[in-house]
Design a protein around this motif. Structure first.
Motif, PDB file in Angstrom:
ATOM      1  N   MET A 129     -18.382   9.741   4.384  1.00 36.90           N
ATOM      2  CA  MET A 129     -17.697   8.854   5.322  1.00 36.90           C
ATOM      3  C   MET A 129     -17.077   9.696   6.435  1.00 36.90           C
ATOM      4  N   SER A 130     -17.300   9.325   7.699  1.00 38.02           N
ATOM      5  CA  SER A 130     -16.750  10.092   8.807  1.00 38.02           C
ATOM      6  C   SER A 130     -15.251   9.916   8.859  1.00 38.02           C
ATOM      7  N   ASN A 131     -14.587  10.885   9.534  1.00 35.46           N
ATOM      8  CA  ASN A 131     -13.133  10.869   9.588  1.00 35.46           C
ATOM      9  C   ASN A 131     -12.585   9.623  10.254  1.00 35.46           C
ATOM     10  N   VAL A 132     -13.354   9.048  11.188  1.00 39.69           N
ATOM     11  CA  VAL A 132     -12.873   7.865  11.899  1.00 39.69           C
ATOM     12  C   VAL A 132     -12.700   6.683  10.951  1.00 39.69           C
ATOM     13  N   LEU A 133     -13.367   6.721   9.808  1.00 37.70           N
ATOM     14  CA  LEU A 133     -13.251   5.635   8.846  1.00 37.70           C
ATOM     15  C   LEU A 133     -12.264   5.958   7.732  1.00 37.70           C
ATOM     16  N   CYS A 134     -11.533   7.049   7.883  1.00 39.21           N
ATOM     17  CA  CYS A 134     -10.567   7.440   6.856  1.00 39.21           C
ATOM     18  C   CYS A 134      -9.140   7.257   7.358  1.00 39.21           C
ATOM     19  N   LYS A 135      -8.271   6.915   6.445  1.00 40.58           N
ATOM     20  CA  LYS A 135      -6.846   6.825   6.758  1.00 40.58           C
ATOM     21  C   LYS A 135      -6.090   7.717   5.773  1.00 40.58           C
ATOM     22  N   PRO A 136      -4.929   8.198   6.140  1.00 41.13           N
ATOM     23  CA  PRO A 136      -4.144   8.979   5.181  1.00 41.13           C
ATOM     24  C   PRO A 136      -3.621   8.075   4.073  1.00 41.13           C
ATOM     25  N   VAL A 137      -3.666   8.558   2.844  1.00 38.18           N
ATOM     26  CA  VAL A 137      -3.121   7.808   1.713  1.00 38.18           C
ATOM     27  C   VAL A 137      -1.614   8.012   1.687  1.00 38.18           C
ATOM     28  N   PRO A 138      -0.827   6.948   1.777  1.00 34.83           N
ATOM     29  CA  PRO A 138       0.631   7.103   1.804  1.00 34.83           C
ATOM     30  C   PRO A 138       1.145   7.821   0.555  1.00 34.83           C
ATOM     31  N   GLN A 139       1.996   8.812   0.770  1.00 35.65           N
ATOM     32  CA  GLN A 139       2.623   9.517  -0.337  1.00 35.65           C
ATOM     33  C   GLN A 139       4.056   9.035  -0.573  1.00 35.65           C
ATOM     34  N   SER A 140       4.452   8.020   0.179  1.00 35.14           N
ATOM     35  CA  SER A 140       5.737   7.351  -0.026  1.00 35.14           C
ATOM     36  C   SER A 140       5.514   5.873   0.267  1.00 35.14           C
ATOM     37  N   VAL A 141       5.949   5.006  -0.662  1.00 34.56           N
ATOM     38  CA  VAL A 141       5.685   3.574  -0.546  1.00 34.56           C
ATOM     39  C   VAL A 141       6.959   2.790  -0.842  1.00 34.56           C
ATOM     40  N   ALA A 142       7.310   1.895   0.066  1.00 38.46           N
ATOM     41  CA  ALA A 142       8.440   0.982  -0.136  1.00 38.46           C
ATOM     42  C   ALA A 142       7.889  -0.395  -0.479  1.00 38.46           C
ATOM     43  N   ILE A 143       8.502  -1.044  -1.461  1.00 39.44           N
ATOM     44  CA  ILE A 143       8.038  -2.365  -1.892  1.00 39.44           C
ATOM     45  C   ILE A 143       9.181  -3.363  -1.791  1.00 39.44           C
ATOM     46  N   PHE A 144       9.039  -4.312  -0.863  1.00 34.74           N
ATOM     47  CA  PHE A 144       9.950  -5.442  -0.828  1.00 34.74           C
ATOM     48  C   PHE A 144       9.550  -6.419  -1.930  1.00 34.74           C
ATOM     49  N   GLY A 145      10.533  -7.068  -2.529  1.00 34.44           N
ATOM     50  CA  GLY A 145      10.225  -8.032  -3.584  1.00 34.44           C
ATOM     51  C   GLY A 145       9.735  -7.381  -4.854  1.00 34.44           C
ATOM     52  N   ALA A 146      10.201  -6.167  -5.144  1.00 31.21           N
ATOM     53  CA  ALA A 146       9.711  -5.430  -6.318  1.00 31.21           C
ATOM     54  C   ALA A 146      10.189  -6.043  -7.629  1.00 31.21           C
ATOM     55  N   SER A 147      11.165  -6.947  -7.585  1.00 28.76           N
ATOM     56  CA  SER A 147      11.610  -7.605  -8.809  1.00 28.76           C
ATOM     57  C   SER A 147      10.786  -8.841  -9.127  1.00 28.76           C
ATOM     58  N   GLY A 148       9.802  -9.161  -8.270  1.00 28.92           N
ATOM     59  CA  GLY A 148       9.009 -10.363  -8.443  1.00 28.92           C
ATOM     60  C   GLY A 148       7.698 -10.136  -9.172  1.00 28.92           C
ATOM     61  N   HIS A 149       6.895 -11.193  -9.239  1.00 30.58           N
ATOM     62  CA  HIS A 149       5.684 -11.167 -10.060  1.00 30.58           C
ATOM     63  C   HIS A 149       4.500 -10.485  -9.386  1.00 30.58           C
ATOM     64  N   ILE A 150       4.630 -10.075  -8.120  1.00 30.39           N
ATOM     65  CA  ILE A 150       3.589  -9.304  -7.430  1.00 30.39           C
ATOM     66  C   ILE A 150       4.079  -7.882  -7.167  1.00 30.39           C
ATOM     67  N   GLY A 151       5.269  -7.767  -6.606  1.00 26.18           N
ATOM     68  CA  GLY A 151       5.812  -6.446  -6.306  1.00 26.18           C
ATOM     69  C   GLY A 151       6.044  -5.606  -7.539  1.00 26.18           C
ATOM     70  N   GLY A 152       6.500  -6.240  -8.635  1.00 24.04           N
ATOM     71  CA  GLY A 152       6.729  -5.502  -9.876  1.00 24.04           C
ATOM     72  C   GLY A 152       5.453  -4.884 -10.432  1.00 24.04           C
ATOM     73  N   PRO A 153       4.370  -5.676 -10.609  1.00 24.80           N
ATOM     74  CA  PRO A 153       3.115  -5.091 -11.079  1.00 24.80           C
ATOM     75  C   PRO A 153       2.556  -4.016 -10.143  1.00 24.80           C
ATOM     76  N   MET A 154       2.748  -4.181  -8.838  1.00 23.00           N
ATOM     77  CA  MET A 154       2.292  -3.149  -7.917  1.00 23.00           C
ATOM     78  C   MET A 154       3.047  -1.843  -8.172  1.00 23.00           C
ATOM     79  N   ALA A 155       4.368  -1.949  -8.354  1.00 28.25           N
ATOM     80  CA  ALA A 155       5.174  -0.745  -8.605  1.00 28.25           C
ATOM     81  C   ALA A 155       4.753  -0.075  -9.906  1.00 28.25           C
TER      82      ALA A 155
END
Length: 446
Positions: free
Chosen positions: A1-27
């Motif tokens: 895959m060429s570089n133009v189709l790549c994005k940096p993978v976040p090494q820091s992630v903030a989750i709003f709604g992390a106490s809920g039924h979507i944000g919690g499983p993501m965390a």
């Protein structure tokens, strides 16, 4: 895959709604599969922060509000990835405008994921006046959010949930325990919100830049079901007849205690009824697709499998219902058993963190020689008394059930641990899910 189709993978992630039924499983997915990623879980109030700290020990938890610019600015500092979840009825225009300002100030965002729930490519002119008058339902709210985020040129991926969440049925546990499913006969696909959270985590960890700017509609790929068909599935899985009532009267009766208790605005039942009528007219747009399957790398959960997994939550409580609603003195004593346990026995002043605030209780409990508990919990404002049902203990671990009558009817299942003069744990209800319970000892039984 060429570089133009790549994005940096976040090494820091903030989750709003992390106490809920979507944000919690993501965390939880990121914790396990990407432990190198710095997580910041965001709660909108002190109670949610407390729940997050209990459920995610060792993970950074902060309090931030979409309408408090200073808290948003602080929450976005150093965050390359952001998961955005909002509650139904939120004023998206100021909320997302504030979030955009915070993200720009931080200057390090590489990927934002925003969950929405709208009919794909729906014509706003088809929205009936009754829904427009209500103002901030999903069909009005989420397009506003998308317009603001797109207008800001942020690197956003939209996860459009083209389905009903399976765990919505947990809100109806008391009714279903009484063999009734009181909900309009809507025709929709279904999805397990835990898998929406996992999909969001997988996309956040992807280095494929082609996800940026996409609007993905997802469901479990299974045939849409009417509510009456879900009732038939429940009948087969629960091995008892679950009746369906899709009338307006049944909907009003279901919401009546919530409205009377002040947990819901009185106009909500009317809005939902009108929304379901609008949804029925546009039902053909909700078609099954395989997007979620492709992201997960497996078949998503079916409605039948979800019901089988959660079957015990809907079982009838075999314990006799013995609840007094008479006001009693909070200093009343429970007689100790012959095998009194000084660590457990006595009075405990407790607080239960619910979505509408902390509820104060007085727990009076005694431990029996056979490993069972007896006692009661008294609400210190409304005076209702709930006997401990099926109480048991093992060392400092305590568990029991209760039948809540005020402000709504619900079964609470409690698990706590005792440490000196404090106890902590959680209570589970079908309506609110898991909520924190903490207490301190007032006195020992004499």
């Amino acid at each position: 895959m060429s570089n133009v189709l790549c994005k940096p993978v976040p090494q820091s992630v903030a989750i709003f709604g992390a106490s809920g039924h979507i944000g919690g499983p993501m965390a939880r997915y990121l914790q396990f599969h990407a432990p190198q990623v710095r997580l910041r879980l965001i709660g909108s109030n002190a109670d949610k922060v407390e729940i997050l700290q209990e459920n995610f020990p060792g993970v950074e938890v902060v309090q931030a509000n979409y309408f408090d610019q200073a808290s948003l600015d602080a929450a976005m500092v150093g965050m390359a990835g952001v998961m955005v979840l909002t509650t139904t009825g939120l004023r998206e225009e100021p909320a997302m405008t504030n979030l955009v300002a915070a993200v720009r100030k931080a200057g390090c965002l590489s990927h934002m994921i925003r969950v929405v729930g709208v009919q794909p490519d729906s014509n706003p002119r088809r929205i009936p006046q009754a829904l427009r008058d209500y103002g901030l339902g999903l069909e009005i709210q989420h397009p506003i959010a998308r317009q603001i985020l797109d207008g800001a040129g942020l690197p956003v991926t939209y996860l459009n949930v083209g389905a009903s969440y399976m765990d919505n049925f947990l809100r109806m546990v008391p009714s279903i325990q009484n063999d009734l499913l009181p909900w309009p006969d809507r025709l929709v696909p279904y999805v397990d919100p835990r898998e929406v959270g996992e999909a969001a985590a997988r996309l956040m960890l992807s280095d494929d830049a082609r996800h940026i700017g996409q609007f993905y509609t997802l469901n479990n790929g299974d045939t849409p079901l009417r509510t009456s068909e879900v009732a038939k599935l429940m009948t087969e899985v629960f091995l008892r007849r679950i009746h369906h009532d899709g009338s307006r009267e049944a909907l009003d009766e279901y919401f009546k205690p919530l409205v009377e208790a002040g947990l819901l605005p009185p106009q909500v039942p009317e809005y939902l009824w009108n929304f379901f009528q609008y949804e029925e007219v546009n039902a053909p747009v909700w078609v099954p697709n395989q997007f979620l399957e492709r992201v997960l790398g497996r078949k998503p959960t079916t409605m039948r499998a979800w019901l089988q997994e959660h079957r015990q939550r809907f079982d009838k409580d075999d314990a006799p219902l013995q609840v007094s609603t008479e006001r009693t003195s909070v200093t009343a004593q429970v007689e100790p058993s012959a095998g009194t346990n000084a660590m457990i026995d006595g009075q405990w002043e407790c607080a239960v963190s619910t979505p509408v605030g902390k509820e104060p209780y007085l727990l009076q409990v005694c431990a029996n020689p056979d490993g069972t508990l007896h006692g009661q919990m008294t609400h210190q404002r409304n005076g209702s008394v709930m006997p401990l049902l099926n109480g048991r203990f093992n060392g400092n671990q305590l568990a029991w059930s209760m039948q809540l009558l005020k402000p709504i009817k619900a079964t609470l299942k409690v698990e706590v641990s005792v440490d000196g003069d404090t106890l902590q744990g959680h209570a589970r209800t079908g309506l609110f899910g898991k909520v924190a319970l903490r207490g301190r000892k007032l006195s020992a039984s004499a």
